[in-house]
Design a protein around this motif. Structure first.
Motif, short mmCIF file in Angstrom:
data_model
loop_
_atom_site.label_atom_id
_atom_site.label_comp_id
_atom_site.label_asym_id
_atom_site.label_seq_id
_atom_site.Cartn_x
_atom_site.Cartn_y
_atom_site.Cartn_z
N ASP A 43 -2.20 29.92 12.34
CA ASP A 43 -1.33 28.79 11.99
C ASP A 43 -2.10 27.48 11.82
N VAL A 44 -3.15 27.53 11.03
CA VAL A 44 -3.96 26.32 10.79
C VAL A 44 -3.35 25.52 9.64
N ASN A 45 -3.06 24.26 9.92
CA ASN A 45 -2.55 23.36 8.88
C ASN A 45 -3.51 22.20 8.74
N ILE A 46 -4.12 22.06 7.58
CA ILE A 46 -5.01 20.92 7.37
C ILE A 46 -4.85 20.38 5.95
N GLU A 47 -5.22 19.13 5.80
CA GLU A 47 -5.18 18.50 4.49
C GLU A 47 -6.50 17.80 4.20
N VAL A 48 -6.90 17.83 2.95
CA VAL A 48 -8.07 17.05 2.54
C VAL A 48 -7.62 16.20 1.36
N TYR A 49 -7.94 14.91 1.43
CA TYR A 49 -7.55 14.00 0.35
C TYR A 49 -8.74 13.73 -0.55
N ASP A 50 -8.42 13.26 -1.75
CA ASP A 50 -9.45 13.01 -2.74
C ASP A 50 -10.47 12.00 -2.22
N GLY A 51 -11.75 12.32 -2.36
CA GLY A 51 -12.81 11.41 -1.95
C GLY A 51 -13.05 11.37 -0.46
N GLU A 52 -12.46 12.32 0.24
CA GLU A 52 -12.55 12.32 1.69
C GLU A 52 -13.40 13.48 2.19
N VAL A 53 -14.12 13.23 3.28
CA VAL A 53 -14.83 14.33 3.94
C VAL A 53 -14.12 14.62 5.25
N LEU A 54 -13.67 15.86 5.38
CA LEU A 54 -12.98 16.27 6.59
C LEU A 54 -13.96 17.05 7.46
N GLY A 55 -14.09 16.65 8.71
CA GLY A 55 -14.96 17.37 9.64
C GLY A 55 -14.16 18.43 10.36
N ASP A 82 -3.50 8.44 9.97
CA ASP A 82 -4.96 8.31 9.89
C ASP A 82 -5.43 7.80 8.54
N ARG A 83 -4.82 8.33 7.49
CA ARG A 83 -5.24 7.96 6.14
C ARG A 83 -5.03 6.47 5.88
N GLN A 84 -3.95 5.95 6.39
CA GLN A 84 -3.66 4.54 6.17
C GLN A 84 -4.65 3.67 6.97
N VAL A 85 -4.96 4.12 8.19
CA VAL A 85 -5.93 3.40 9.01
C VAL A 85 -7.27 3.35 8.27
N LEU A 86 -7.68 4.49 7.72
CA LEU A 86 -8.96 4.54 7.00
C LEU A 86 -8.95 3.63 5.78
N GLN A 87 -7.83 3.63 5.10
CA GLN A 87 -7.73 2.81 3.90
C GLN A 87 -7.80 1.32 4.25
N MET A 115 0.84 -1.20 0.00
CA MET A 115 0.00 0.00 0.00
C MET A 115 0.88 1.25 0.00
N VAL A 116 0.70 2.07 -0.98
CA VAL A 116 1.52 3.27 -1.06
C VAL A 116 0.77 4.44 -0.42
N MET A 117 1.40 5.06 0.56
CA MET A 117 0.68 6.09 1.30
C MET A 117 1.19 7.50 1.01
N ASN A 118 2.03 7.64 0.00
CA ASN A 118 2.54 8.99 -0.24
C ASN A 118 1.67 9.75 -1.23
N GLU A 119 0.35 9.70 -1.01
CA GLU A 119 -0.56 10.39 -1.90
C GLU A 119 -0.50 11.90 -1.64
N THR A 120 -0.75 12.66 -2.69
CA THR A 120 -0.76 14.10 -2.56
C THR A 120 -2.15 14.53 -2.11
N PRO A 121 -2.23 15.38 -1.10
CA PRO A 121 -3.57 15.82 -0.71
C PRO A 121 -4.19 16.70 -1.79
N LEU A 122 -5.51 16.60 -1.88
CA LEU A 122 -6.26 17.43 -2.82
C LEU A 122 -6.12 18.90 -2.42
#
Lengths: 281, 276
Positions: A49-61, B106-111, A1-8
């Motif tokens: 100083d807010v740092n957040i990421e959203v990934y493709d197909g994901e809903v961030l609360g 977290d992302r890996q856990v979700l996956q 499983m490759v986890m180095n995806e780029t956040p949307l």
């Protein structure tokens, strides 16, 4: 499983200060100071100083009490207001190489009309209530150079159907719609043009519980069918539990905790999150 | 602590093969959790400590112990609903990669949850206005599976739950507890997870409903699914599990194959004994 995806979407160091600001603003404010008022210069730090990421197909609360800065984050992203500092990269914009806050006015129009969709708590902010439901959607299509009226009508009808707005109301003014129906038109408008990221600000607040369930189910449905990427801002933890894959908790303009949603809600780490979770019925 | 598995010789699950010859897919080592209750003068509690056990592919591991012994918390920690504060939960993915679920992003856990690790709780978290069939199809749709195909599979699964057909399209909010729980299990099993974590899936059910749930679990197990479950009913546990982990006071008291480990019978007086 490759986890180095780029956040949307990648938001880095987002800070919004109301007032002239000073070098001490960030130190003087935040959850530890328990204030968002800078005692040195009298400015208000809405978010710092807010740092957040959203990934493709994901809903961030995004949760937090009133004044925690969560809506400010959305408003900055949608460019209703500009941040004091920080950068935000959206893969769909300039291949993610240029911050959306460095966009030219033309690019900003494209960001607001095409790449992002916003659903405000108050439909008044997202809709022109004196333009028909169909017209509201067509407005967004026009903004990205749709010109064929028949095609625009067809597209509007398609989105209104998807959001369960009776098609015979397409040529009526949303001013005369119920709150739930206005919210559904707003969602249809936000989704038209298939934005890569949808921002939902307290979308069920102020609706009665059966209408809330209808609107939530609609968002869930869109999430399941079309793979929605979104940021959902809510102070209602049941909405977050239902919709969000991951959750970010804000207090006094800062991110105090983030994690997988069920972990944040069942095993909150930060004192504020523990208080928030234990306050919910 | 009775550590029967050869985990001391093979610290990495990669090398490990269990007694049944299955690949070692889960290895808990020294897992512990401390919760700081900030709302209660920052007092600290330890739901579990020093938890070490292994699970091989296809194995059914049952967790037992009196209420408050930490067994549910351990299962939740494997799922990362609880964030462990010590030790590791090494999981071997389908791709053969070893992931520490205690610290994975977290992302890996979700996956992994979407693809390989299922969880079934005591109660269905009912979504308003979603039909039973759609609730069951949900995890497939979330994986991006074809809608018609997912719905057909869900209907097939629901058909086996002894639910009256007219309820299939209805909302589980309106169902009885037993019906809801059957929907819950069907939902957890629909993606055929490689590892199923079950937190007292039958504790709220009567014997008839328990029987139906057990049937589904037995079938899942027969298909090769690995299951780690908390069960209150010891007879049920002995029927289902290959291996038991007995917990008391947050620690593992003993562990081993069913039949080899003495499973203490908890009586009601002990369960409700004063704790201080």
């Amino acid at each position: 499983m490759v986890m180095n995806e780029t956040p949307l979407l990648s938001v880095q160091g987002l800070t919004k200060i109301f007032g002239r600001g000073c070098p001490q603003c960030l130190e003087q404010t935040g959850p530890t100071a328990d204030s968002n008022y800078c005692s040195a210069c009298g400015s208000i730090v809405a978010c710092g100083d807010v740092n957040i990421e959203v990934y493709d197909g994901e809903v961030l609360g995004l949760v937090g009490e009133s004044g925690s800065g969560k809506s400010t984050v959305l408003q900055c992203l949608f460019q209703d207001t500009m941040p004091s500092s920080g950068a935000a990269y959206l893969t769909a914009f300039a291949e993610g190489r240029k911050s959306i806050w460095e966009a030219t006015s033309g690019e900003r129009r494209m960001l607001r009309n095409k790449l992002l969709g916003m659903v405000y708590q108050n439909p008044r902010d997202g809709l022109d209530l004196m333009v028909t439901a169909g017209g509201n959607i067509a407005e967004r299509l026009l903004a990205v150079d749709w010109r064929n009226v028949a095609a625009m009508r067809e597209k509007s009808a398609d989105y209104l159907t998807r959001t369960e707005v009776p098609i015979e109301r397409m040529d009526h003014l949303p001013a005369y719609f119920s709150g739930g129906m206005q919210q559904r038109v707003q969602i249809a408008k936000a989704l038209a043009n298939s934005p890569s990221l949808v921002l939902l600000d307290e979308l069920t607040t102020g609706l009665d519980i059966s209408v809330q369930a209808g609107v939530l189910d609609l968002v869930r449905h869109i999430q399941r069918e079309y793979g929605l990427s979104a940021i959902v801002v809510s102070h209602d933890l049941s909405v977050i539990r239902l919709l969000a894959d991951r959750t970010v908790v804000m207090k006094m303009g800062r991110v105090v905790e983030q994690g997988v949603t069920d972990q944040v809600l069942e095993d909150p780490q930060h004192p504020y999150t523990q208080l928030l979770v234990s306050s919910a019925a | 602590m009775n550590n029967d598995a050869p985990s001391t010789n093979s610290p990495s699950p990669q090398a490990g093969r269990g007694p049944g010859g299955g690949v070692r897919i889960l290895e808990l080592e020294g897992l512990g959790k401390t919760i700081t209750l900030h709302v209660l003068d920052s007092s600290e509690i330890d739901p579990f400590r020093e938890i070490s056990f292994t699970v091989d592919e296809g194995e059914f591991v049952g967790m037992v112990g009196p209420s408050g012994s930490g067994k549910s918390s351990v299962v939740k920690a494997i799922h990362r609903t609880y964030l462990p504060t010590a030790g590791s939960v090494r999981y071997r993915t389908l791709d053969g990669e070893i992931v520490d679920l205690a610290t994975a992003p977290d992302r890996q856990v979700l996956q992994l949850r979407r693809r390989e690790i299922g969880f079934v709780s005591q109660f269905l978290k009912v979504e308003p206005r979603v039909s039973a069939v759609e609730v069951v199809a949900g995890p497939l749709l979330r994986r991006g599976a074809d809608r018609d195909d997912s719905m057909a599979k869900a209907r097939e699964k629901v058909a086996r739950l002894d639910l009256p057909e007219k309820l299939w399209g209805s909302y589980p909010t309106l169902f009885s507890g037993g019906e809801q729980q059957r929907v819950n299990i069907a939902r957890a099993l629909i993606t055929k997870p490689r590892l199923l974590l079950a937190d007292e899936p039958t504790s709220a059910l009567d014997s008839l409903n328990t029987g139906r749930v057990v049937e589904l679990l037995e079938e899942a197990r027969a298909s090769g699914m690995t299951i780690v479950g908390v069960f209150h009913d010891l007879d049920l546990l002995e029927r289902l599990a290959d291996k038991v982990v007995v917990m008391a006071g947050g620690l593992i008291q003993s562990q081993g194959a069913v039949g080899e480990v003495n499973i203490p019978r908890f009586d009601i007086k002990q369960e409700f004994a004063p704790r201080v």
